[in-house]
Motif scaffolding. Sequence first.
Motif: not given
Length: 204
Positions: A129-153
């Motif tokens: 999956a191609v995920i957008m992050s910006n220079d004002l937030e941490v790269r893993n933020r959307k994984a945290q928001q989606s509840g997938t931080e333990d299964t994707v990286r």
Amino acid sequence: MVLADFKEMAVEARLKVVPYSRCKYMELSSQVAACFNMSWQPEFQGKIKLAARPIFKVSNDAFESINAPLPKTPDGQCILPPGTVVGITRDYEYSAQVMALQTSGGVFENSLSDLTSLQKLAARRFQAAVIMSNDLEVRNRKAQQSGTEDTVRFAFNCGLVNSTIGFSLSHPDGLRALDIYDEGYRRIEANGVLERLRRRWFPE
């Protein structure tokens, strides 16, 4: 920041939150004067003009399933085997490196949002999956928001693009709003308002 920009110029701006695909459609059809966050695409030529300065830089990041990692080159290039199913968000503007994945045989599948793409990746419906992050937030933020931080990286980066506000060239207020915005940006950058806003949003 956009509201502060117009306020500096004594102009009241009204924001309406809609999915990005609808925002872009409304601007291309002259229903609204401006839309953000946008990155330049050839389809905008003669229809949309971007502000002179970016709001932030957007990183196009390839994510993988932890249990089914992607093959990677030694130098971390944005390359995937032909046939790889890649989740993207509908109507987002991606980097040239991302678009090259499709040209080289990647199979792009649309999602409604980056969060949905990550959830589908976690469910193994996508291989990447191609995920957008910006220079004002941490790269893993959307994984945290989606509840997938333990299964994707994060797997590797596929380039950076500038993201800003785009103004309609056919809407009666488009060019006037662009001039106001660009001057407002210059002023809030010079008087310190922009830096204070960034510190408030993203304290260290």
